[in-house]
Design a protein around this motif. Structure first.
Motif, PDB file in Angstrom:
ATOM      1  N   TYR A 188       0.808  -1.006  -0.049  1.00 19.62           N
ATOM      2  CA  TYR A 188       0.085   0.153   0.021  1.00 19.62           C
ATOM      3  C   TYR A 188       0.958   1.214   0.133  1.00 19.62           C
ATOM      4  CZ  TYR A 188      -3.222  -3.699   1.347  1.00 19.62           C
ATOM      5  OH  TYR A 188      -4.124  -4.826   1.287  1.00 19.62           O
ATOM      6  N   ILE A 244      -2.670   0.542  -4.508  1.00 19.85           N
ATOM      7  CA  ILE A 244      -2.799  -0.805  -3.934  1.00 19.85           C
ATOM      8  C   ILE A 244      -2.219  -1.548  -4.914  1.00 19.85           C
ATOM      9  CG2 ILE A 244      -4.357  -2.644  -3.424  1.00 19.85           C
ATOM     10  CD1 ILE A 244      -6.358  -0.352  -2.912  1.00 19.85           C
ATOM     11  N   GLY A 255      -5.228  -4.581   5.127  1.00 21.84           N
ATOM     12  CA  GLY A 255      -5.380  -4.048   4.105  1.00 21.84           C
ATOM     13  C   GLY A 255      -6.955  -3.457   3.869  1.00 21.84           C
TER      14      GLY A 255
END
Length: 300
Positions: free
Chosen positions: A205, A214, A250
Protein backbone atom coordinates in the motif's frame (compact mmCIF):
# COMPACT_ATOMS: atom_id res chain seq x y z
CA UNK A 1 -12.01 -2.06 13.74
CA UNK A 2 -12.45 0.67 16.34
CA UNK A 3 -16.13 -0.28 16.70
CA UNK A 4 -16.92 0.61 13.07
CA UNK A 5 -19.91 -1.07 11.48
CA UNK A 6 -22.47 -0.15 8.82
CA UNK A 7 -23.88 3.26 9.68
CA UNK A 8 -21.61 3.87 12.65
CA UNK A 9 -18.16 5.29 13.22
CA UNK A 10 -17.85 4.66 16.89
CA UNK A 11 -15.74 3.97 19.89
CA UNK A 12 -12.26 5.24 19.10
CA UNK A 13 -11.32 5.71 22.73
CA UNK A 14 -15.09 6.37 23.22
CA UNK A 15 -14.60 9.69 21.43
CA UNK A 16 -16.40 9.24 18.09
CA UNK A 17 -19.99 8.22 17.55
CA UNK A 18 -22.51 8.57 14.75
CA UNK A 19 -25.59 6.97 13.32
CA UNK A 20 -25.21 8.26 9.76
CA UNK A 21 -25.27 6.04 6.67
CA UNK A 22 -22.98 6.20 3.65
CA UNK A 23 -24.25 8.48 0.93
CA UNK A 24 -24.39 7.75 -2.79
CA UNK A 25 -20.99 9.31 -3.38
CA UNK A 26 -19.41 6.83 -1.04
CA UNK A 27 -18.68 9.27 1.77
CA UNK A 28 -20.18 8.49 5.14
CA UNK A 29 -22.86 11.01 6.09
CA UNK A 30 -21.16 11.97 9.32
CA UNK A 31 -20.31 15.49 10.44
CA UNK A 32 -16.94 16.66 9.15
CA UNK A 33 -14.14 16.60 11.68
CA UNK A 34 -14.16 20.02 13.30
CA UNK A 35 -11.46 22.40 12.05
CA UNK A 36 -9.43 24.44 14.49
CA UNK A 37 -7.73 27.74 13.86
CA UNK A 38 -4.00 27.48 13.12
CA UNK A 39 -3.31 30.02 15.87
CA UNK A 40 -5.41 28.33 18.55
CA UNK A 41 -2.84 27.49 21.18
CA UNK A 42 0.91 27.02 20.87
CA UNK A 43 2.02 25.45 17.61
CA UNK A 44 3.73 22.17 18.35
CA UNK A 45 6.76 21.18 16.29
CA UNK A 46 6.34 18.32 13.81
CA UNK A 47 6.37 14.96 15.51
CA UNK A 48 9.64 13.06 15.23
CA UNK A 49 9.18 9.32 14.75
CA UNK A 50 11.49 6.45 14.06
CA UNK A 51 11.19 5.80 10.33
CA UNK A 52 9.71 2.32 10.01
CA UNK A 53 11.06 2.19 6.44
CA UNK A 54 14.64 2.73 7.65
CA UNK A 55 15.41 -0.08 10.11
CA UNK A 56 18.85 -1.21 11.23
CA UNK A 57 20.55 -3.05 8.32
CA UNK A 58 20.87 -6.38 10.12
CA UNK A 59 20.00 -9.86 8.93
CA UNK A 60 19.92 -13.16 10.76
CA UNK A 61 23.68 -13.27 11.28
CA UNK A 62 25.19 -10.50 9.18
CA UNK A 63 25.09 -6.72 9.12
CA UNK A 64 25.26 -4.90 5.78
CA UNK A 65 26.53 -1.33 5.39
CA UNK A 66 26.55 0.73 2.17
CA UNK A 67 29.80 2.57 1.36
CA UNK A 68 28.84 5.07 -1.38
CA UNK A 69 32.32 6.41 -2.16
CA UNK A 70 33.65 2.90 -2.79
CA UNK A 71 30.59 1.56 -4.66
CA UNK A 72 30.41 -1.34 -2.26
CA UNK A 73 28.51 -2.92 0.59
CA UNK A 74 30.43 -4.09 3.64
CA UNK A 75 29.17 -7.33 5.19
CA UNK A 76 30.02 -7.96 8.85
CA UNK A 77 29.73 -11.34 10.56
CA UNK A 78 28.17 -10.80 13.99
CA UNK A 79 29.76 -14.02 15.32
CA UNK A 80 33.35 -13.66 14.16
CA UNK A 81 33.46 -9.95 13.25
CA UNK A 82 34.97 -10.91 9.91
CA UNK A 83 34.36 -8.31 7.19
CA UNK A 84 33.71 -8.72 3.46
CA UNK A 85 33.64 -5.96 0.81
CA UNK A 86 31.08 -6.64 -1.92
CA UNK A 87 31.10 -4.58 -5.12
CA UNK A 88 27.69 -3.22 -6.12
CA UNK A 89 26.48 -0.40 -8.40
CA UNK A 90 27.50 3.25 -8.36
CA UNK A 91 26.80 5.31 -5.23
CA UNK A 92 24.85 2.80 -3.12
CA UNK A 93 22.35 4.50 -0.81
CA UNK A 94 19.19 3.15 0.79
CA UNK A 95 19.87 -0.38 2.06
CA UNK A 96 17.28 -2.71 3.55
CA UNK A 97 17.39 -6.23 4.96
CA UNK A 98 14.77 -8.94 5.38
CA UNK A 99 13.91 -9.85 8.96
CA UNK A 100 15.32 -13.22 10.02
CA UNK A 101 17.26 -13.69 6.77
CA UNK A 102 20.74 -12.83 5.57
CA UNK A 103 19.32 -10.94 2.62
CA UNK A 104 19.99 -7.32 1.73
CA UNK A 105 18.99 -5.03 -1.13
CA UNK A 106 20.60 -1.67 -1.87
CA UNK A 107 19.68 1.13 -4.27
CA UNK A 108 22.54 2.31 -6.47
CA UNK A 109 21.73 5.97 -7.05
CA UNK A 110 24.09 6.83 -9.89
CA UNK A 111 23.45 3.67 -11.89
CA UNK A 112 19.66 3.55 -11.40
CA UNK A 113 19.79 -0.03 -10.21
CA UNK A 114 19.30 -2.23 -7.18
CA UNK A 115 21.66 -4.97 -6.00
CA UNK A 116 20.32 -7.96 -4.10
CA UNK A 117 22.75 -9.80 -1.79
CA UNK A 118 21.84 -13.23 -0.44
CA UNK A 119 24.36 -14.84 1.92
CA UNK A 120 24.68 -18.63 1.98
CA UNK A 121 24.47 -19.90 5.58
CA UNK A 122 26.94 -22.73 4.89
CA UNK A 123 29.62 -21.24 2.64
CA UNK A 124 29.08 -17.64 3.82
CA UNK A 125 29.42 -16.60 0.18
CA UNK A 126 27.01 -14.22 -1.53
CA UNK A 127 24.72 -14.50 -4.51
CA UNK A 128 24.79 -10.99 -6.01
CA UNK A 129 22.16 -9.89 -8.53
CA UNK A 130 21.70 -6.39 -9.94
CA UNK A 131 18.54 -5.21 -11.69
CA UNK A 132 17.64 -1.88 -13.27
CA UNK A 133 15.14 0.43 -11.54
CA UNK A 134 13.23 3.57 -12.40
CA UNK A 135 15.61 6.57 -12.33
CA UNK A 136 16.46 8.50 -9.19
CA UNK A 137 14.89 6.29 -6.53
CA UNK A 138 16.08 7.05 -3.00
CA UNK A 139 13.90 5.07 -0.59
CA UNK A 140 12.76 1.49 -0.25
CA UNK A 141 10.78 -0.89 1.93
CA UNK A 142 10.95 -4.70 2.19
CA UNK A 143 7.76 -6.69 2.68
CA UNK A 144 7.32 -9.10 5.60
CA UNK A 145 8.75 -12.48 4.60
CA UNK A 146 11.43 -10.87 2.43
CA UNK A 147 9.97 -11.86 -0.96
CA UNK A 148 9.45 -8.35 -2.31
CA UNK A 149 10.72 -4.79 -2.02
CA UNK A 150 9.23 -1.52 -3.23
CA UNK A 151 11.58 1.33 -4.22
CA UNK A 152 10.43 4.90 -4.81
CA UNK A 153 11.50 8.53 -4.95
CA UNK A 154 10.85 10.18 -1.59
CA UNK A 155 10.60 13.98 -1.90
CA UNK A 156 11.19 14.44 1.84
CA UNK A 157 14.48 12.52 1.69
CA UNK A 158 15.64 14.61 -1.26
CA UNK A 159 15.61 17.72 0.99
CA UNK A 160 14.10 19.67 -1.90
CA UNK A 161 16.80 18.62 -4.35
CA UNK A 162 14.59 17.02 -7.00
CA UNK A 163 16.58 15.92 -10.06
CA UNK A 164 15.55 17.29 -13.43
CA UNK A 165 12.91 15.09 -15.11
CA UNK A 166 12.50 13.05 -11.93
CA UNK A 167 9.24 11.09 -11.97
CA UNK A 168 7.13 11.56 -8.86
CA UNK A 169 4.91 8.58 -9.61
CA UNK A 170 7.12 5.73 -10.88
CA UNK A 171 8.15 3.05 -8.41
CA UNK A 172 10.01 -0.22 -8.85
CA UNK A 173 8.82 -3.56 -7.48
CA UNK A 174 11.69 -5.96 -6.82
CA UNK A 175 11.14 -9.70 -6.53
CA UNK A 176 13.80 -10.80 -4.02
CA UNK A 177 13.19 -14.55 -4.17
CA UNK A 178 16.24 -16.72 -4.80
CA UNK A 179 16.61 -17.47 -8.50
CA UNK A 180 13.73 -15.13 -9.37
CA UNK A 181 15.20 -11.67 -8.79
CA UNK A 182 13.38 -9.30 -11.11
CA UNK A 183 12.38 -5.63 -11.24
CA UNK A 184 9.09 -4.23 -12.52
CA UNK A 185 8.34 -0.52 -12.86
CA UNK A 186 4.77 0.59 -12.11
CA UNK A 187 2.98 3.91 -11.71
CA UNK A 188 1.29 4.97 -8.46
CA UNK A 189 -0.29 8.16 -7.10
CA UNK A 190 1.53 11.50 -6.95
CA UNK A 191 4.49 11.85 -4.57
CA UNK A 192 4.88 8.51 -2.75
CA UNK A 193 5.70 9.07 0.93
CA UNK A 194 5.89 5.59 2.45
CA UNK A 195 4.97 1.96 1.83
CA UNK A 196 2.86 -0.25 4.09
CA UNK A 197 2.35 -3.99 3.63
CA UNK A 198 -0.26 -6.60 4.42
CA UNK A 199 0.69 -8.90 7.27
CA UNK A 200 1.61 -11.73 4.89
CA UNK A 201 3.67 -9.44 2.64
CA UNK A 202 1.63 -10.15 -0.49
CA UNK A 203 0.14 -6.66 -0.86
CA UNK A 204 1.79 -3.24 -0.82
CA UNK A 205 0.00 0.00 0.00
CA UNK A 206 1.92 2.99 -1.32
CA UNK A 207 0.95 6.09 0.64
CA UNK A 208 1.01 9.11 -1.67
CA UNK A 209 0.31 12.79 -1.16
CA UNK A 210 -3.47 12.37 -1.31
CA UNK A 211 -4.19 8.66 -1.49
CA UNK A 212 -3.13 5.03 -1.21
CA UNK A 213 -2.06 3.01 -4.27
CA UNK A 214 -2.76 -0.70 -3.95
CA UNK A 215 -0.26 -3.19 -5.40
CA UNK A 216 -0.65 -6.97 -5.61
CA UNK A 217 3.04 -7.86 -5.47
CA UNK A 218 2.69 -11.40 -6.82
CA UNK A 219 0.44 -10.37 -9.70
CA UNK A 220 2.40 -7.31 -10.85
CA UNK A 221 4.48 -8.86 -13.62
CA UNK A 222 4.60 -5.94 -16.06
CA UNK A 223 4.39 -2.16 -16.09
CA UNK A 224 0.94 -0.83 -15.23
CA UNK A 225 -0.91 1.95 -13.44
CA UNK A 226 -1.84 0.82 -9.94
CA UNK A 227 -5.32 1.65 -8.59
CA UNK A 228 -5.31 4.52 -6.11
CA UNK A 229 -7.89 5.28 -3.44
CA UNK A 230 -8.22 9.01 -2.69
CA UNK A 231 -8.23 9.80 1.03
CA UNK A 232 -9.67 13.33 0.82
CA UNK A 233 -13.20 14.49 0.00
CA UNK A 234 -11.85 17.76 -1.39
CA UNK A 235 -8.15 17.51 -2.34
CA UNK A 236 -8.01 21.26 -3.08
CA UNK A 237 -9.49 22.65 0.16
CA UNK A 238 -8.61 19.98 2.72
CA UNK A 239 -5.26 19.76 4.51
CA UNK A 240 -3.04 17.02 3.15
CA UNK A 241 -2.71 13.96 5.39
CA UNK A 242 -0.05 14.42 8.06
CA UNK A 243 0.13 10.69 8.76
CA UNK A 244 -1.46 7.65 7.13
CA UNK A 245 -1.58 4.11 8.50
CA UNK A 246 -3.01 0.99 6.84
CA UNK A 247 -4.39 -1.93 8.81
CA UNK A 248 -2.50 -5.23 8.34
CA UNK A 249 -5.50 -6.78 6.57
CA UNK A 250 -5.46 -3.96 4.02
CA UNK A 251 -9.09 -3.05 4.60
CA UNK A 252 -8.71 0.40 6.15
CA UNK A 253 -6.54 3.49 5.92
CA UNK A 254 -6.52 5.70 9.00
CA UNK A 255 -5.19 9.25 8.79
CA UNK A 256 -4.82 12.47 10.69
CA UNK A 257 -4.77 15.99 9.27
CA UNK A 258 -3.35 19.22 10.66
CA UNK A 259 -5.87 21.59 12.27
CA UNK A 260 -8.72 19.04 12.26
CA UNK A 261 -10.29 17.72 15.46
CA UNK A 262 -10.72 14.15 14.34
CA UNK A 263 -9.45 11.22 12.32
CA UNK A 264 -10.48 9.84 9.00
CA UNK A 265 -11.01 6.15 8.25
CA UNK A 266 -11.21 5.11 4.59
CA UNK A 267 -12.54 1.75 3.44
CA UNK A 268 -9.96 0.83 0.78
CA UNK A 269 -12.30 -1.62 -0.95
CA UNK A 270 -15.50 0.40 -1.08
CA UNK A 271 -13.76 3.81 -1.00
CA UNK A 272 -16.11 4.99 1.73
CA UNK A 273 -14.82 7.83 3.91
CA UNK A 274 -15.69 7.94 7.62
CA UNK A 275 -15.09 10.89 9.90
CA UNK A 276 -14.17 10.18 13.53
CA UNK A 277 -14.66 13.40 15.53
CA UNK A 278 -12.37 13.85 18.54
CA UNK A 279 -11.98 16.47 21.24
CA UNK A 280 -8.69 17.80 19.87
CA UNK A 281 -6.27 17.72 16.97
CA UNK A 282 -4.45 14.35 16.73
CA UNK A 283 -0.73 14.82 17.16
CA UNK A 284 0.29 11.17 16.88
CA UNK A 285 -1.42 8.03 15.64
CA UNK A 286 -0.51 4.37 16.02
CA UNK A 287 -2.15 0.99 15.43
CA UNK A 288 -1.59 -2.19 17.39
CA UNK A 289 -0.25 -5.25 15.55
CA UNK A 290 -3.63 -6.55 14.40
CA UNK A 291 -4.94 -3.10 13.48
CA UNK A 292 -8.00 -3.41 15.69
CA UNK A 293 -6.97 -0.72 18.17
CA UNK A 294 -5.86 2.81 17.34
CA UNK A 295 -4.01 4.96 19.87
CA UNK A 296 -4.29 8.71 19.37
CA UNK A 297 -2.40 11.51 21.11
CA UNK A 298 -4.40 14.75 21.07
CA UNK A 299 -3.11 18.31 21.01
CA UNK A 300 -4.50 20.40 23.86
Amino acid sequence: PWGLDQGAAADLNDAATSDGEADAAGDAALPDAAPIKPDSGPLLPPELENDADDPAPVGKRFMYVAVPKQDMVVKIDSLTLKVWAIKVGKDPGALRTAAGQDLAVVLNRKSNSATVLRTNATTLGDAVTTVMTAPGLNNMAVAPGGKHAVAFFDVARSLGQIPKNQSLQDVTLIDLQSGKVKATDVTVGFKPKSVKFSKDGSMAYVVTEQGVSIVDLAAAKKSAIMPTVVLLKDPIKEPKPAEVLVTPDGKWALLRQRYLKGLRAVDLKNKTIWHLPLTGEPYDLDLNDDGMTAVVVLRK
